[in-house]
Design a protein around this motif. Structure first.
Motif, short mmCIF file in Angstrom:
data_model
loop_
_atom_site.label_atom_id
_atom_site.label_comp_id
_atom_site.label_asym_id
_atom_site.label_seq_id
_atom_site.Cartn_x
_atom_site.Cartn_y
_atom_site.Cartn_z
N ARG A 74 -3.37 -36.96 -8.22
CA ARG A 74 -3.41 -38.54 -7.18
C ARG A 74 -2.99 -38.59 -5.81
O ARG A 74 -4.09 -39.25 -5.20
N ASN A 75 -2.09 -37.80 -4.41
CA ASN A 75 -2.00 -38.81 -3.47
C ASN A 75 -2.82 -37.51 -2.98
O ASN A 75 -2.83 -38.20 -1.52
N SER A 76 -3.13 -36.57 -3.17
CA SER A 76 -4.41 -35.71 -2.33
C SER A 76 -5.66 -36.87 -2.03
O SER A 76 -6.32 -36.99 -0.78
N TYR A 77 -6.15 -37.27 -3.41
CA TYR A 77 -7.10 -38.26 -3.28
C TYR A 77 -6.87 -39.24 -2.64
O TYR A 77 -8.12 -39.67 -2.18
N ARG A 78 -5.51 -40.07 -2.81
CA ARG A 78 -5.10 -41.37 -1.65
C ARG A 78 -5.44 -41.14 -0.50
O ARG A 78 -5.97 -42.08 0.05
N ARG A 79 -4.97 -40.44 0.19
CA ARG A 79 -4.42 -40.07 0.59
C ARG A 79 -5.93 -39.32 1.94
O ARG A 79 -6.44 -39.97 2.54
N CYS A 80 -7.13 -39.00 1.24
CA CYS A 80 -8.44 -38.82 2.15
C CYS A 80 -9.17 -40.10 1.49
O CYS A 80 -9.25 -39.87 2.82
N SER A 81 -8.56 -40.96 0.59
CA SER A 81 -9.52 -42.20 0.27
C SER A 81 -8.72 -43.19 1.27
O SER A 81 -9.92 -44.04 2.27
N GLU A 82 -7.39 -43.31 1.81
CA GLU A 82 -7.15 -43.56 3.12
C GLU A 82 -7.88 -43.32 4.62
O GLU A 82 -7.79 -44.25 5.47
N TYR A 83 -7.55 -42.35 4.92
CA TYR A 83 -8.83 -42.48 5.79
C TYR A 83 -9.96 -42.42 5.66
O TYR A 83 -10.96 -43.04 7.00
N ILE A 84 -10.75 -42.48 4.88
CA ILE A 84 -12.22 -42.74 4.58
C ILE A 84 -12.27 -44.10 4.81
O ILE A 84 -13.79 -44.41 5.80
N HIS A 85 -11.66 -44.74 4.38
CA HIS A 85 -11.44 -46.58 4.00
C HIS A 85 -11.41 -47.57 5.24
O HIS A 85 -11.17 -48.77 4.70
#
Length: 245
Positions: free
Chosen positions: A157-168
């Motif tokens: 979840r942390n990995s997915y969340r951090r990637c999403s923060e950069y994408i969005h």
């Protein structure tokens, strides 16, 4: 007022070559200053490749192979200074690989996903109640991992969340990203750190779903990857017969 002219092939060619030169210079700097972090990620990627070789006969292998290609492109983007694209590719690798692993236990749903009749849902994959690290799923496929499931779910979840923060375009991450292609030690090292965490989490998810179904030869093909990368986890120590302190 100066009249604006549409770009032509010659002007676009120069623009792209300039962009390519900026990426090349970034690659030289990145590979010179983050050798240890790069070596760690490449070692973990080799462990993933060992698993994919073993899983080649499984119907979900096509999704694994596509996601693995996404990881390669994400790595290239990170090394080239295309940071937002690097995080996008890493998230795609994580979502598709773990999603295919999860849906491998649900053939009807997997086929609907592959045929485009249903979308993959990260919230379902990562649900603590019904997802890949739910008590029910782990107990059926790898009861030895029950003690690690909360930690590994949080890692996913942390990995997915951090990637999403950069994408969005999260404000804090947007402020970290360079306005042009130029080296950022902080952003590159974060990508490499998230990538390493992602690869370890994927290895563990593979282990949970597949290891106990493998024959002796298949287990032998992947055991080194587990011992090298995630042997600190109690589930790995138990499955491989390693010393437990």
């Amino acid at each position: 007022m100066e009249e604006l002219t549409a770009p032509n092939a010659a002007s676009v060619r120069k623009l792209l070559l300039d962009l390519h030169q900026s990426c090349r210079l970034h690659i030289e700097q990145a590979t010179g200053q983050t050798k240890a972090e790069i070596d760690e990620v490449l070692s973990l990627e080799a462990d993933i490749s060992a698993w994919l070789s073993t899983l080649e006969s499984h119907p979900e292998f096509q999704q694994f192979r596509s996601a693995h290609q996404d990881f390669g492109l994400a790595f290239y983007a990170a090394m080239s200074g295309l940071y937002r694209q690097a995080f996008a590719g890493l998230r795609s690798f994580l979502e598709v690989t773990v999603g295919a692993t999860y849906l491998s236990a649900m053939e009807f749903q997997r086929r609907q996903w592959v045929s485009g009749k249903a979308d993959i849902s990260w919230s379902s994959i990562s649900s603590p109640d019904t997802g890949i690290y739910s008590a029910e799923f782990v107990r059926e496929f790898c009861a030895e991992a029950m003690g690690d499931r909360t930690e590994m779910l949080e890692s996913l979840r942390n990995s997915y969340r951090r990637c999403s923060e950069y994408i969005h375009g999260n404000v804090s991450t947007s402020q970290m990203l360079p306005a042009r292609i130029e080296y950022s030690d902080a952003v590159l090292k974060e990508w490499l750190g998230v990538a390493a965490r992602t690869l370890r989490a994927v290895l563990h998810a593979f282990m949970v779903r597949y290891y106990k179904d493998f024959n002796d030869e298949q287990r032998h093909g992947v055991e080194a990857s587990l011992e090298d990368s995630i042997s600190h986890l109690s589930s790995v120590k138990s499955l491989l017969g390693l010393h437990v302190e």
